[in-house]
Design an enzyme around this catalytic site. Structure first.
Site, mmCIF file in Angstrom:
data_model
loop_
_atom_site.group_PDB
_atom_site.id
_atom_site.type_symbol
_atom_site.label_atom_id
_atom_site.label_comp_id
_atom_site.label_asym_id
_atom_site.label_seq_id
_atom_site.Cartn_x
_atom_site.Cartn_y
_atom_site.Cartn_z
ATOM 1 N N GLY A 259 -53.305 -35.327 -16.960
ATOM 2 C CA GLY A 259 -52.049 -35.516 -17.667
ATOM 3 C C GLY A 259 -52.255 -36.347 -18.916
ATOM 4 N N GLY A 261 -51.492 -39.986 -20.535
ATOM 5 C CA GLY A 261 -51.123 -41.342 -20.149
ATOM 6 C C GLY A 261 -52.331 -42.234 -20.075
ATOM 7 C CB ILE A 263 -54.268 -43.479 -15.120
ATOM 8 C CG1 ILE A 263 -53.757 -44.872 -14.692
ATOM 9 C CG2 ILE A 263 -55.271 -42.942 -14.102
ATOM 10 C CD1 ILE A 263 -53.054 -44.897 -13.355
ATOM 11 C CD GLU A 282 -49.333 -29.994 -16.247
ATOM 12 O OE1 GLU A 282 -48.504 -30.894 -16.392
ATOM 13 O OE2 GLU A 282 -49.450 -29.330 -15.200
ATOM 14 C CB ILE A 357 -43.703 -43.403 -9.253
ATOM 15 C CG1 ILE A 357 -43.591 -42.840 -10.679
ATOM 16 C CG2 ILE A 357 -42.790 -44.616 -9.079
ATOM 17 C CD1 ILE A 357 -42.222 -42.277 -11.020
ATOM 18 N N GLY A 380 -46.559 -30.041 -13.345
ATOM 19 C CA GLY A 380 -47.635 -29.212 -12.819
ATOM 20 C C GLY A 380 -48.507 -29.897 -11.789
ATOM 21 C CE LYS A 407 -46.214 -52.639 -17.631
ATOM 22 N NZ LYS A 407 -45.643 -52.282 -18.961
#
Length: 480
Positions: A259, A261, A263, A282, A357, A380, A407
């Site tokens: 994806g 982001g 990470i 994707e 999450i 996806g 956090k």
């Protein structure tokens, strides 16, 4: 129904009497398609040209009660979107539905002052629509990304207008959807009216995103910078997660899906010494470009589109868009193909790296919401988690990664999911879960074994409490 439609319907009945009771024939309503029941937006249409006009004039085609598809990610047609919002207010429009995946930009139609005029329907929620969805002014439709084209191709959702961004026509009249083909190709195959925002800054890409200008009803010339997603500085936690995944779960010759982001970026940053990596994903961003220049990504071992990066859409910086422009090393494809599990699993060592999450001690994974508050979407994740798990070579790596705590210091590995949280990846789908404290392989593990391994990669401050909750829930102590 047109004459050709009646002929086709009668032919179907003659061929199969069982169809007599229920026959559904899709005939496109665009008058310039003659004698066909399917729409292929590639070929030139003899004698047809789009009308070139202003954004303000173009959006006047949008009337009350219509459903409007809005091109997403880096190709969000923000000039048209802003003009549409203004038109809706001035013309007194009502109940216009705007449907889309993640979009960039202000998304004016989602603002409170446009309630009753427009209503967004997000197939994947972006930051610009999140508030509207959670306040009840906008809708969210949970759907696998691979199935979004079915909404349009099967006429589950009829589209009146598609507002899309394209590159300028070349000398043959062909435009490109650029870095965002995704489900947009399906949308323009089925919309009754296509409005094109022609932007010379959109890179021309190869693959499924080529559209001839004669298929457009209206075109608007713009010169708009593409949305930019700048990489964020990686935290120590993200760097540790990246090293765990790159060092233990990514093999040379692997086919990567990741994806966008922090990470995924952290993983890509650690893959510079890997060889013959491939990309079938994707979406992707700048980190892929760096690995191409280092020689780590060659796509040489891939089975599907050998030698080429395969993607559905991309979002990043100018470096990414320059890399994509007129580059045959990359093919941007229809998301129904890119995210098809039967396609994905044919590639070697499919390694799917996705974020999430929250994970409970049995392996249920929440990826689209924080409690009852909607945050993103299904996307996806399952398409590729399954594609990796079902890899024909038996060497796939379905990976989900997350920091061990928020956090605020709350554990992201929990005894029970938050009330209202939505499970995207079920406990049966989950294989590798990674935090900065290690890797838990859940595949083939019982519930008490899963709890044991997940607690081991939870933050130390929460492990004792997690053990107590796991015992309460499972009626036995977690054990390896």
């Amino acid at each position: 129904m047109s004459l050709s439609g009646k002929v086709l319907k009668n032919a179907l009945r003659l061929c199969n009497p069982l169809l007599n009771k229920r026959v559904s024939v899709v005939i496109n309503s665009r008058s310039y398609y003659v004698g066909t029941s399917s729409i292929e937006p590639f070929h030139p249409i003899p004698g047809k040209e789009p009308v070139w006009t202003t954004a303000e004039e173009a959006v006047k085609k949008i009337k009350s009660g219509m459903r409007v598809y809005v091109h997403g990610t880096s190709c969000t047609p923000n000039v048209l979107v802003s003009a549409m919002a203004k038109h809706g207010s001035q013309a007194g429009l009502q109940n216009v539905e705007c449907i889309h995946i993640h979009t960039e930009g202000p998304a004016e139609y989602c603002k409170p002052e446009y309630e009753g005029i427009f209503r967004g329907n997000s197939l994947f929620i972006g930051k610009n629509c999140r508030e509207a969805v959670n306040q009840g002014r906008g809708d969210f439709t949970p759907i696998f990304l691979s199935e979004t084209p079915h909404l349009f191709r099967r006429r589950i959702l009829h589209l009146d207008v598609a507002m899309i961004s394209v590159s300028p026509p070349d000398k043959h009249g062909f435009c490109s959807l650029g870095p965002s083909v995704d489900c947009t190709r399906a949308a323009i195959q089925n919309a009754r009216c296509i409005i094109g925002q022609v932007n010379k800054k959109i890179p021309r890409t190869f693959g499924d995103g080529i559209v001839h200008q004669s298929h457009f009803d209206v075109m608007v010339e713009t010169d708009e910078d593409l949305p930019v997603l700048k990489p964020h500085p990686q935290s120590d936690v993200e760097k540790k997660i990246g090293k765990f995944i790159a060092g233990n779960l990514v093999a040379d010759g692997a086919t990567l899906q990741m994806g966008i982001g922090s990470i995924p970026d952290a993983v890509l940053a650690c893959l510079g010494n890997h060889r013959d990596l491939g990309v079938h994903s994707e979406m992707f961003s700048d980190g892929v470009v760096d690995l191409v220049y280092k020689g780590s990504i060659t796509n040489a071992k891939k089975v599907i589109h050998t030698g080429k990066i395969v993607g559905g859409f991309s979002l990043g910086t100018k470096k990414l868009y320059d890399f994509l422009d007129n580059n045959p090393f990359v093919v941007m494809c229809d998301i129904e193909f890119v995210n098809n599990t039967a396609i994905i699993c044919q590639n070697p060592k499919v390694t799917a790296i996705n974020s999430c999450i929250e994970v409970d001690v049995t392996g249920q994974v929440v990826s689209d919401s924080i409690g009852a508050r909607m945050y993103s979407g299904v996307g996806g994740q399952i398409d590729f988690i399954r594609g990796a798990a079902l890899g024909l070579d038996g060497l796939g790596m379905p990976i989900l990664a997350l920091p061990s705590q928020t956090k605020r210091g709350e554990s992201k590995i929990v005894g029970y999911l938050k009330e209202g949280a939505g499970v995207v990846t079920t406990r049966a789908h989950a294989h590798y879960i990674v935090t900065e404290y290690g890797i838990a392989n859940l595949f083939g593990k019982s519930l008490r074994q899963r709890a044991y391994h997940l607690i081991r990669i939870a933050h130390p401050d929460h492990r004792e409490e997690l053990e107590k909750t796991a015992f309460e829930r499972l009626k036995c102590m977690p054990a390896p």
